[in-house]
Design an enzyme around this catalytic site. Structure first.
Site, PDB file in Angstrom:
ATOM      1  N   ILE A 177      -8.604   6.803   6.807  1.00  0.00           N
ATOM      2  CA  ILE A 177      -7.152   7.491   6.628  1.00  0.00           C
ATOM      3  C   ILE A 177      -7.131   8.168   4.998  1.00  0.00           C
ATOM      4  CG2 ILE A 177      -4.794   7.553   6.734  1.00  0.00           C
ATOM      5  CD1 ILE A 177      -5.147   4.779   8.185  1.00  0.00           C
ATOM      6  N   ASP A 235       5.188   0.969  -8.456  1.00  0.00           N
ATOM      7  CA  ASP A 235       4.714   2.129  -7.906  1.00  0.00           C
ATOM      8  C   ASP A 235       5.244   3.082  -6.850  1.00  0.00           C
ATOM      9  OD1 ASP A 235       2.758   4.494  -8.319  1.00  0.00           O
ATOM     10  OD2 ASP A 235       1.228   3.270  -7.015  1.00  0.00           O
TER      11      ASP A 235
HETATM   12  P1  ADP Z   1      -3.651   3.302  -2.770  1.00  0.00           P
HETATM   13  O1  ADP Z   1      -3.667   2.231  -3.620  1.00  0.00           O
HETATM   14  O2  ADP Z   1      -4.863   3.941  -2.459  1.00  0.00           O
HETATM   15  O3  ADP Z   1      -2.336   4.468  -2.918  1.00  0.00           O
HETATM   16  P2  ADP Z   1      -2.213   2.862  -0.349  1.00  0.00           P
HETATM   17  O4  ADP Z   1      -1.828   1.491   0.190  1.00  0.00           O
HETATM   18  O5  ADP Z   1      -0.906   3.661  -1.044  1.00  0.00           O
HETATM   19  O6  ADP Z   1      -3.268   2.730  -1.306  1.00  0.00           O
HETATM   20  O7  ADP Z   1      -2.896   3.781   0.964  1.00  0.00           O
HETATM   21  C1  ADP Z   1      -3.239   4.716   0.772  1.00  0.00           C
HETATM   22  C2  ADP Z   1      -2.642   5.685   2.037  1.00  0.00           C
HETATM   23  O8  ADP Z   1      -3.141   5.192   3.347  1.00  0.00           O
HETATM   24  C3  ADP Z   1      -1.310   5.944   1.994  1.00  0.00           C
HETATM   25  O9  ADP Z   1      -0.789   6.860   1.228  1.00  0.00           O
HETATM   26  C4  ADP Z   1      -1.024   6.261   3.560  1.00  0.00           C
HETATM   27  O10 ADP Z   1      -1.138   7.353   3.715  1.00  0.00           O
HETATM   28  C5  ADP Z   1      -2.156   5.438   4.370  1.00  0.00           C
HETATM   29  N1  ADP Z   1      -1.684   4.207   4.685  1.00  0.00           N
HETATM   30  C6  ADP Z   1      -1.810   2.753   3.862  1.00  0.00           C
HETATM   31  N2  ADP Z   1      -1.442   1.711   4.614  1.00  0.00           N
HETATM   32  C7  ADP Z   1      -1.100   2.235   5.845  1.00  0.00           C
HETATM   33  C8  ADP Z   1      -0.217   1.675   6.990  1.00  0.00           C
HETATM   34  N3  ADP Z   1       0.075   0.411   7.030  1.00  0.00           N
HETATM   35  N4  ADP Z   1      -0.095   2.509   8.086  1.00  0.00           N
HETATM   36  C9  ADP Z   1      -0.520   3.777   7.901  1.00  0.00           C
HETATM   37  N5  ADP Z   1      -0.978   4.572   6.928  1.00  0.00           N
HETATM   38  C10 ADP Z   1      -1.304   3.681   5.744  1.00  0.00           C
HETATM   39 MN    MN Z   2      -0.467   4.834  -2.661  1.00  0.00          MN
END
Ligand code: ADP
Ligand code: MN
Length: 495
Positions: free
Chosen positions: A238, A384
């Protein structure tokens, strides 16, 4: 007079002491490098197949583990050779392409091309010149035709030189090796497919797909989850960020877990690269929950701690009823949680959706409430928070990405909160929500503190003063304030 003439005294340009100190410097440098970039063959980690992951039920997995072990040793040796060759030369040669463990090298046989099927054969030897047009040399009894076994064999051996340079053919010519047509053809075919593989490897390296962005160990970890029936399939990636890679997966039906696995899951893989954790250590280093553990840990363990932290924070949020992913399980640096979205489509980030005026206002009040809950009930500051880490799903806002969240009494907790408030205020004020508080009002509303400064600079200063007061309290009393003293509960804002 010496009969051999006067020895010409070759002047030694540098003294022994210089050489020694240079050597010493080099040794120190090496030592330092070794400390900063420990070999992948981490002795601390022990052999890959240890008690806890000796799962002998799958032959495939066993074979993979052994192969991995072998590959790692091979690569370590290669790295040593690379270092030896390069020494301290300004121009260095990389052996990277010869490594066994290539993050991009997945199943190499998936789209093998049969060379016989392609018209173009890059290994066609130059026009044979040894045999003249008429097809034979010599006269009478000594006639040799182009079909002569010996000539042909030698020619075949010579042709091997045309194989790709990385294809090791040895010194066949020097030992007068005569290759039969059959053997030569087999070798040619192999050399060709090797070159194809190598070309694909480089191609893949350039457009490195996200699936390949995880190291073999992580891939094995994911594979095990599927194997154990925890997950049905891992469909794809994703998101690839600096610090994590997120995959989508369909949940499986694990019999052992008492928890029901959601039909769709998100798998967050924290990247285990050294440089990344440096950016983060200001969050975790001062977090007292992890304080005594931090100093003793190696980087790999610290990465795991990020995953652990995200899990704990999500659980706190879940308990407070804040919409966020539900933790399914944690394995090392891999966190499996429920997927926010549907049919493999992740819910859009708040920055990517266009909401109606009504929804925008609704979202704003929801976030205001969530920030208060996060602060009061979860004792957390997101740290964040922005339109990048809020998803719009099912008509409401979901909070994600909480690995860096800290408690408000973290030495920089209030600064992080203020930054969150700035992001949120800006986003909604630009988004046309007239009711949106400014960042200072929002900060007071969330924290219940009553900072009266009417400009950003003074406000920031007061925040830092509070943080310092708290730190002094820690110095004097050996423990943190459980909360910042506040003038009563924050006012509840509602629609
Ligand atoms: P990072 O530290 O890379 O920003 P994130 O936890 O924000 O990590 O996750 C990156 C992206 O992955 C998010 O912006 C979202 O689009 C997708 N994502 C993360 N967790 C989920 C989830 N539980 N369900 C759907 N999409 C998710
Ligand atoms: Mn993020």
């Amino acid at each position: 007079q010496c009969p051999w003439g006067a020895p010409n005294t070759t002047s030694i340009s540098c003294s022994l002491a210089d050489v020694m100190s240079e050597q010493l410097a080099k040794e120190l440098q090496l030592e330092e490098e070794n400390a900063a970039f420990p070999e992948v063959v981490a002795v601390a980690e022990g052999p890959f197949i240890t008690g806890e992951n000796t799962d002998t039920s799958s032959d495939l997995m066993l074979a993979q583990m052994l192969q991995m072990e072998f590959d790692r040793e091979y690569d370590a040796q290669l790295r040593r050779e690379e270092r030896k060759i390069n020494g301290d030369s300004k121009v260095s040669i990389s052996f990277e392409n010869y490594r066994k463990v290539h993050p991009y090298d997945s199943d190499s046989s998936e789209d093998e091309v049969d060379w016989q099927d392609t018209r173009h054969d890059p290994y066609r030897a130059d026009k044979p010149t040894t045999t003249p047009r008429k097809g034979f040399i010599g006269k009478g009894k000594d006639i040799t035709t182009k079909h002569d076994e010996v000539v042909c064999g030698r020619k075949n051996t010579a042709r091997m030189e045309n194989f790709a340079p990385e294809f090791q053919v040895g010194d066949g010519i020097g030992m007068d090796l005569k290759l039969s047509n059959q053997v030569f053809n087999a070798l040619k075919q192999h050399a060709y497919s090797e070159e194809r593989r190598s070309a694909r490897l480089h191609e893949k390296k350039e457009h490195s797909t996200a699936e390949k962005a995880v190291d073999p160990k992580t891939r094995l970890l994911l594979y095990k989850m599927v194997n154990a029936g925890m997950l049905e399939t891992i469909t794809g990636c994703i998101s690839t960020g600096k610090e994590s890679v997120v995959f989508h997966a369909y949940g499986g039906m694990s019999a052992t877990e008492d928890k029901v696995i959601p039909p769709e899951c998100a798998i967050k893989v924290f990247k285990t690269t050294l440089n990344e954790f440096k950016n983060r250590d200001k969050y975790i280093k001062d977090d007292y929950r992890f304080k005594d553990r931090f100093s003793k840990l190696n980087p790999r363990k610290i990465i795991r701690m990020w995953a652990e932290k995200e899990m704990h924070n999500l659980t706190r949020m879940q308990n407070a009823g804040i919409p966020c992913p539900e933790v399914v399980m944690l394995k090392k640096h891999v966190l499996v949680m429920s997927f926010i979205g549907k049919d493999q489509f992740p819910a859009p980030k708040l920055k990517d959706v266009t909401l109606s005026t009504d929804d925008m206002k609704k979202a704003y009040y929801q976030i205001l409430n969530m920030m208060q809950q996060l602060y009061k009930e979860c004792n957390l500051v997101h740290a964040d928070l922005s339109e990048y880490n809020m998803l719009w799903h099912d008509g409401k806002v979901w909070l994600i990405d909480v690995s860096q969240s800290v408690e408000p009494t973290h030495p920089h907790g209030l600064e992080f909160l203020f930054r969150d408030c700035k992001n949120v205020s800006q986003f909604f004020q630009k988004g046309g929500v007239a009711e949106a508080l400014n960042e200072r009002e929002l900060f007071n509303a969330v924290s219940g503190l009553n900072i009266t400064a009417d400009n950003e600079v003074d406000f920031q200063e007061e925040i830092e003063a509070l943080e310092k007061m708290n730190e002094d309290h820690v110095q004097n009393h050996g423990k943190k304030l459980s909360m910042f003293s506040s003038d009563g509960d924050p006012p509840i804002y509602d629609e």
